[in-house]
Design an enzyme around this catalytic site. Structure first.
Site, PDB file in Angstrom:
ATOM      1  N   TYR A   7      -2.722  -9.552  16.174  1.00 23.45           N
ATOM      2  CA  TYR A   7      -2.580  -8.514  15.141  1.00 23.45           C
ATOM      3  C   TYR A   7      -3.643  -7.427  15.338  1.00 23.45           C
ATOM      4  O   TYR A   7      -3.340  -6.226  15.385  1.00 23.45           O
ATOM      5  CB  TYR A   7      -2.708  -9.136  13.744  1.00 23.45           C
ATOM      6  CG  TYR A   7      -2.976  -8.122  12.665  1.00 23.45           C
ATOM      7  CD1 TYR A   7      -2.009  -7.198  12.295  1.00 23.45           C
ATOM      8  CD2 TYR A   7      -4.223  -8.056  12.028  1.00 23.45           C
ATOM      9  CE1 TYR A   7      -2.272  -6.237  11.319  1.00 23.45           C
ATOM     10  CE2 TYR A   7      -4.489  -7.110  11.061  1.00 23.45           C
ATOM     11  CZ  TYR A   7      -3.513  -6.208  10.713  1.00 23.45           C
ATOM     12  OH  TYR A   7      -3.784  -5.258   9.762  1.00 23.45           O
TER      13      TYR A   7
ATOM     14  N   ILE B  83       0.839  -1.205   0.000  1.00 17.84           N
ATOM     15  CA  ILE B  83       0.000   0.000   0.000  1.00 17.84           C
ATOM     16  C   ILE B  83       0.871   1.250   0.000  1.00 17.84           C
ATOM     17  O   ILE B  83       0.566   2.245  -0.663  1.00 17.84           O
ATOM     18  CB  ILE B  83      -0.980  -0.037   1.194  1.00 17.84           C
ATOM     19  CG1 ILE B  83      -1.845  -1.303   1.081  1.00 17.84           C
ATOM     20  CG2 ILE B  83      -1.872   1.199   1.214  1.00 17.84           C
ATOM     21  CD1 ILE B  83      -2.673  -1.606   2.302  1.00 17.84           C
TER      22      ILE B  83
END
Ligand code: UD1
Length: 336
Positions: free
Chosen positions: A150, A14
């Site tokens: 996470y 990204i």
């Protein structure tokens, strides 16, 4: 005057697309990356796409001395913080690594920014902070939770930003909750390039298309969805990158924090994505049905209204463009 932005993790999937979008929008950008999940040739490719030199610092976002050097050598106006680990399964096995890199990485960066007098940060968050949502499309004010380390680190980072902003009004943060980014840049020079066996759907299908994997394993076909497979809000990475530019511009002009979803508002199933990728490749790609993956939710679709209302962001590209661009990138990569 041209504004300069530091992109941590700027050589990643990204980050690299956002770099291109920032340059196209008239920003200058400097990259910091440790290349743990990015190829060494990404900066060269960014130079080809943007036709300008790229400044890259190779190192760890927790390295305070390196951060201080970057801020002293460049006139940074804002930071976009991508650098993090993001594999859910791995995080269950190595929670400390995730806490260290994702959470300590953020606090190291915030310290360095404060010392340098830079108080504008765009943060890569994720729809994972919505836990197991009961409703969809998902608005930003839904209560947050986590189901794995996470997700815990991303939620913790969001909360750290809230505390820091609360304590010192100099700060303004943009928290961007990504849904499922897929696809590649139109040049086919950069894209998603996992170094190990892909966890995510589209990179896995790409390897099936390349003949590296036998068949897609469809994780569960007994969900309460139209075809029984999981529904996700897939967003083209170029749209996502444009969302960062709009968010950053809003942050810099308003000086006010915001938290927004970056998604399309449309859910697509695993079978719809496989069909779209098959159309891109020009043949039916094989699949097998296997049991549900632990921790998966049936549906995760954004309510994208807030990003549109706040800074005019609206995703434009559909799943056929996502899959075609992914295929163009991986076929080109395979052919060198
Ligand atoms: C996953 C993570 C999420 C993370 C995001 C980006 C989990 C549970 N969630 O999201 O926290 O932010 O990646 O890295 O890991 N699927 C298959 N076969 C495959 C792979 C996926 O059927 O080989 C299905 C999944 O069951 C799901 C959909 O495809 O329904 C999308 O999966 P994936 O690309 O892994 O994304 P998420 O699970 O949404």
């Amino acid at each position: 005057m041209t504004k300069t932005v530091l992109l941590t993790g700027g050589a990643g999937y990204i980050g690299s697309h956002t770099f291109v979008a920032l340059r196209e929008a008239g920003y200058d950008a400097v990259l910091l990356d440790n290349f743990s999940n990015a190829r060494d040739d990404v900066p060269d490719r960014l130079e080809i796409i943007t036709e300008a030199p790229v400044t890259v610092y190779r190192g760890d976002v927790r390295d305070r001395a390196l951060l201080a050097r970057i801020f002293s050598e460049n006139n940074i106006d804002a930071v976009v913080h991508f650098a993090a680990l993001k594999a859910v399964g791995e995080s269950v096995e190595k929670p400390l690594d995730y806490i260290d890199i994702n959470v300590t990485g953020l606090t190291a960066l915030l310290h360095a920014m404060r010392e340098a007098g830079v108080f504008r940060l765009v943060f890569s968050s994720t729809a994972t902070v919505y836990g197991t949502p009961e409703i969809w499309p998902i608005p930003e004010d839904l209560p947050r939770s986590y189901t794995n380390p996470y997700a815990f680190t991303k939620l913790t980072c969001e909360q750290i930003l809230e505390q820091v902003a609360h304590a010192d009004p100099n700060w303004a943060f943009a928290t961007l909750r990504y849904f499922n980014p897929v696809g590649a840049h139109q040049s086919a020079l950069i894209g998603e390039d996992p170094q190990d066996i892909p966890n995510n759907l589209v990179p896995y299908i790409a390897e099936v298309a390349m003949g590296k994997r036998e068949a897609l394993r469809v994780f569960g076909n007994d969900y309460e969805t139209p075809d029984g497979t999981g529904l996700r809000d897939y967003i083209h990475v170029e749209d996502l990158a444009r969302g960062h530019v709009l968010s950053l511009t809003q942050l810099l002009t308003s000086g006010e924090s915001h938290v927004v979803n970056l998604g399309t508002g449309t859910g697509s199933s695993v079978m719809e994505m496989l069909a779209a990728y098959s159309r891109a490749v020009g043949r039916e790609l094989p699949y097998v049905n296997v049991p549900r993956r632990a921790g998966d939710v049936p549906v995760l679709v954004a309510d994208p209204a807030k990003a549109e209302a706040l800074f005019g962001f609206r995703a434009e590209k559909g799943i056929d463009e996502m899959c075609a661009s992914s295929w163009a990138f991986v076929s080109r990569r395979r052919n060198g």
